[in-house]
Design a protein around this motif. Structure first.
Motif, PDB file in Angstrom:
ATOM      1  N   ALA A  43       0.852  -1.210   0.000  1.00 23.39           N
ATOM      2  CA  ALA A  43       0.000   0.000   0.000  1.00 23.39           C
ATOM      3  C   ALA A  43       0.876   1.244   0.000  1.00 23.39           C
ATOM      4  O   ALA A  43       0.609   2.218  -0.706  1.00 23.39           O
ATOM      5  N   LEU A  44       1.953   1.207   0.761  1.00 19.82           N
ATOM      6  CA  LEU A  44       2.817   2.383   0.892  1.00 19.82           C
ATOM      7  C   LEU A  44       3.589   2.695  -0.385  1.00 19.82           C
ATOM      8  O   LEU A  44       4.203   3.749  -0.499  1.00 19.82           O
ATOM      9  N   HIS A  45       3.588   1.743  -1.329  1.00 18.01           N
ATOM     10  CA  HIS A  45       4.270   1.980  -2.610  1.00 18.01           C
ATOM     11  C   HIS A  45       3.319   2.493  -3.693  1.00 18.01           C
ATOM     12  O   HIS A  45       3.719   2.634  -4.854  1.00 18.01           O
ATOM     13  N   ALA A  46       2.073   2.743  -3.321  1.00 23.66           N
ATOM     14  CA  ALA A  46       1.105   3.217  -4.315  1.00 23.66           C
ATOM     15  C   ALA A  46       1.429   4.652  -4.726  1.00 23.66           C
ATOM     16  O   ALA A  46       2.059   5.395  -3.967  1.00 23.66           O
ATOM     17  N   VAL A  49      -1.132  11.636  -4.982  1.00 21.13           N
ATOM     18  CA  VAL A  49      -1.067  12.999  -5.493  1.00 21.13           C
ATOM     19  C   VAL A  49      -0.053  13.800  -4.651  1.00 21.13           C
ATOM     20  O   VAL A  49      -0.102  13.783  -3.411  1.00 21.13           O
ATOM     21  N   GLY A  50       0.891  14.462  -5.356  1.00 24.68           N
ATOM     22  CA  GLY A  50       1.921  15.266  -4.682  1.00 24.68           C
ATOM     23  C   GLY A  50       2.752  14.470  -3.688  1.00 24.68           C
ATOM     24  O   GLY A  50       3.354  15.041  -2.779  1.00 24.68           O
ATOM     25  N   TYR A  51       2.788  13.171  -3.853  1.00 24.75           N
ATOM     26  CA  TYR A  51       3.486  12.260  -2.927  1.00 24.75           C
ATOM     27  C   TYR A  51       3.010  12.496  -1.478  1.00 24.75           C
ATOM     28  O   TYR A  51       3.776  12.457  -0.524  1.00 24.75           O
ATOM     29  N   SER A  52       1.696  12.752  -1.380  1.00 21.60           N
ATOM     30  CA  SER A  52       1.134  13.101  -0.072  1.00 21.60           C
ATOM     31  C   SER A  52       0.934  11.889   0.839  1.00 21.60           C
ATOM     32  O   SER A  52       0.799  12.040   2.051  1.00 21.60           O
ATOM     33  N   LYS A 111      -7.123  13.956   5.815  1.00 21.21           N
ATOM     34  CA  LYS A 111      -7.372  15.221   5.116  1.00 21.21           C
ATOM     35  C   LYS A 111      -6.147  16.128   5.226  1.00 21.21           C
ATOM     36  O   LYS A 111      -5.529  16.187   6.300  1.00 21.21           O
ATOM     37  N   PRO A 112      -5.787  16.822   4.144  1.00 21.63           N
ATOM     38  CA  PRO A 112      -4.557  17.625   4.194  1.00 21.63           C
ATOM     39  C   PRO A 112      -4.705  18.871   5.068  1.00 21.63           C
ATOM     40  O   PRO A 112      -5.789  19.444   5.167  1.00 21.63           O
ATOM     41  N   THR A 113      -3.607  19.262   5.653  1.00 23.46           N
ATOM     42  CA  THR A 113      -3.603  20.484   6.483  1.00 23.46           C
ATOM     43  C   THR A 113      -2.812  21.589   5.782  1.00 23.46           C
ATOM     44  O   THR A 113      -2.614  22.668   6.307  1.00 23.46           O
ATOM     45  N   LYS A 114      -2.296  21.269   4.587  1.00 22.62           N
ATOM     46  CA  LYS A 114      -1.559  22.267   3.781  1.00 22.62           C
ATOM     47  C   LYS A 114      -1.866  21.980   2.307  1.00 22.62           C
ATOM     48  O   LYS A 114      -2.338  20.875   1.995  1.00 22.62           O
ATOM     49  N   PRO A 115      -1.610  22.943   1.400  1.00 22.35           N
ATOM     50  CA  PRO A 115      -1.889  22.666  -0.020  1.00 22.35           C
ATOM     51  C   PRO A 115      -1.042  21.490  -0.523  1.00 22.35           C
ATOM     52  O   PRO A 115       0.128  21.371  -0.157  1.00 22.35           O
ATOM     53  N   ILE A 116      -1.665  20.661  -1.334  1.00 25.23           N
ATOM     54  CA  ILE A 116      -0.985  19.483  -1.873  1.00 25.23           C
ATOM     55  C   ILE A 116      -0.780  19.667  -3.369  1.00 25.23           C
ATOM     56  O   ILE A 116      -1.734  20.000  -4.090  1.00 25.23           O
ATOM     57  N   LEU A 117       0.447  19.453  -3.818  1.00 26.46           N
ATOM     58  CA  LEU A 117       0.787  19.553  -5.245  1.00 26.46           C
ATOM     59  C   LEU A 117      -0.149  18.651  -6.052  1.00 26.46           C
ATOM     60  O   LEU A 117      -0.225  17.448  -5.767  1.00 26.46           O
ATOM     61  N   LYS A 123      -9.969  17.974  -5.979  1.00 24.00           N
ATOM     62  CA  LYS A 123      -9.883  17.733  -4.527  1.00 24.00           C
ATOM     63  C   LYS A 123      -9.883  16.244  -4.192  1.00 24.00           C
ATOM     64  O   LYS A 123      -9.279  15.812  -3.217  1.00 24.00           O
ATOM     65  N   GLN A 124     -10.609  15.484  -5.023  1.00 27.91           N
ATOM     66  CA  GLN A 124     -10.752  14.068  -4.682  1.00 27.91           C
ATOM     67  C   GLN A 124      -9.518  13.225  -4.999  1.00 27.91           C
ATOM     68  O   GLN A 124      -9.477  12.040  -4.691  1.00 27.91           O
ATOM     69  N   SER A 125      -8.488  13.873  -5.605  1.00 27.90           N
ATOM     70  CA  SER A 125      -7.321  13.065  -5.979  1.00 27.90           C
ATOM     71  C   SER A 125      -6.606  12.487  -4.751  1.00 27.90           C
ATOM     72  O   SER A 125      -5.898  11.489  -4.857  1.00 27.90           O
ATOM     73  N   GLY A 126      -6.814  13.095  -3.600  1.00 29.57           N
ATOM     74  CA  GLY A 126      -6.266  12.515  -2.357  1.00 29.57           C
ATOM     75  C   GLY A 126      -6.926  11.177  -2.056  1.00 29.57           C
ATOM     76  O   GLY A 126      -6.246  10.180  -1.777  1.00 29.57           O
ATOM     77  N   GLU A 127      -8.249  11.164  -2.181  1.00 24.67           N
ATOM     78  CA  GLU A 127      -8.973   9.903  -1.936  1.00 24.67           C
ATOM     79  C   GLU A 127      -8.679   8.869  -3.030  1.00 24.67           C
ATOM     80  O   GLU A 127      -8.590   7.676  -2.755  1.00 24.67           O
TER      81      GLU A 127
END
Ligand SMILES: Cc1cc2nc3c(=O)[nH]c(=O)nc-3n(C[C@H](O)[C@H](O)[C@H](O)COP(=O)(O)O)c2cc1C
Length: 205
Positions: A43-46, A49-52, A111-117, A123-127
């Motif tokens: 999972a950690l190698h997936a 977005v922005g290597y977040s 959920k991010p606490t700072k802007p993510i590259l 917005k959903q690219s984090g999920e």
């Protein structure tokens, strides 16, 4: 690093033999800690977005917790039946393996606490990144001859309450993991005639 044709074929075979595993197919056999670590490491190698790397995991193996989640599932499943009143098959389907699987995993999005590259406009690219991690887990589990199932007939807020998860996190997936009785070649929903397989022609716009 170059992969051989044989290695590529193996990966393709794993992809084709990955199945969603439900309670009718889990064995009560323990999953080794080493196997779980291998799955989490995948999972950690997936990509993210922005290597977040916004994925977080809560491992659930206590029967008391699983029972609470299962009760929730049963309530939601009953409610969902109304949507499929014209398809009586729905009520007969086994759509989870919460109690049968030795391990349940709640996969969360932090959920991010700072802007993510890369996440400014989508917005959903984090999920989506968390979903990539889940697919990695699913495939590596299958490569270890373990089965995984995704349960989404659950109200995320209620699941989070049972698990004591704060609002910093969003529930993306609730997974069931364990050894299986059979390795199924065909998706169960295809076999039961719920949906047909779409070929490449049908998927190209
Ligand atoms: C986001 C997502 C949610 C899913 N939720 C459920 C679920 O609640 N219950 C279930 O039985 N299967 C669930 N599945 C599994 C699908 O039904 C399954 O992937 C599909 O029928 C194809 O079968 P296969 O995974 O065995 O190839 C889910 C799959 C995904 C990707």
């Amino acid at each position: 690093m170059k992969f051989s044709k044989k290695e590529s074929k193996t990966l393709q075979r794993i992809i084709r033999w990955r199945r969603d595993v439900r309670g009718n197919n889990f064995l009560p056999k323990k999953v080794k800690q080493k196997e779980l670590n291998t799955i989490l490491s995948a999972a950690l190698h997936a990509p993210s977005v922005g290597y977040s790397q916004p994925w977080r995991f809560l491992i659930i193996n206590k029967d008391s917790t699983k029972n609470k989640i299962h009760t929730l599932f049963t309530q939601q499943f009953k409610k969902s039946q109304a949507k499929f009143h014209d398809k009586p098959l729905y009520s007969t389907l086994k759509l989870e393996g919460i109690k049968e699987a030795p391990i349940n995993i709640a996969v969360l999005y932090k959920k991010p606490t700072k802007p993510i590259l890369g996440q400014t406009f989508m917005k959903q690219s984090g999920e989506y990144s968390v979903v990539c991690a889940i697919e990695n887990m699913w495939l590596v589990a299958r490569s270890l001859n373990l089965g995984m199932g995704w349960v989404s007939i659950l109200k995320p807020k209620k699941v989070k309450k049972i698990l004591g998860i704060s609002n910093e996190y969003k529930l993306v997936g609730y997974l069931c993991l364990g050894h299986t009785k059979h390795s199924l070649k065909t998706p169960e929903l295809k076999k039961l005639g719920w949906e047909k397989k779409k070929n490449i022609k049908r998927c190209l716009l």
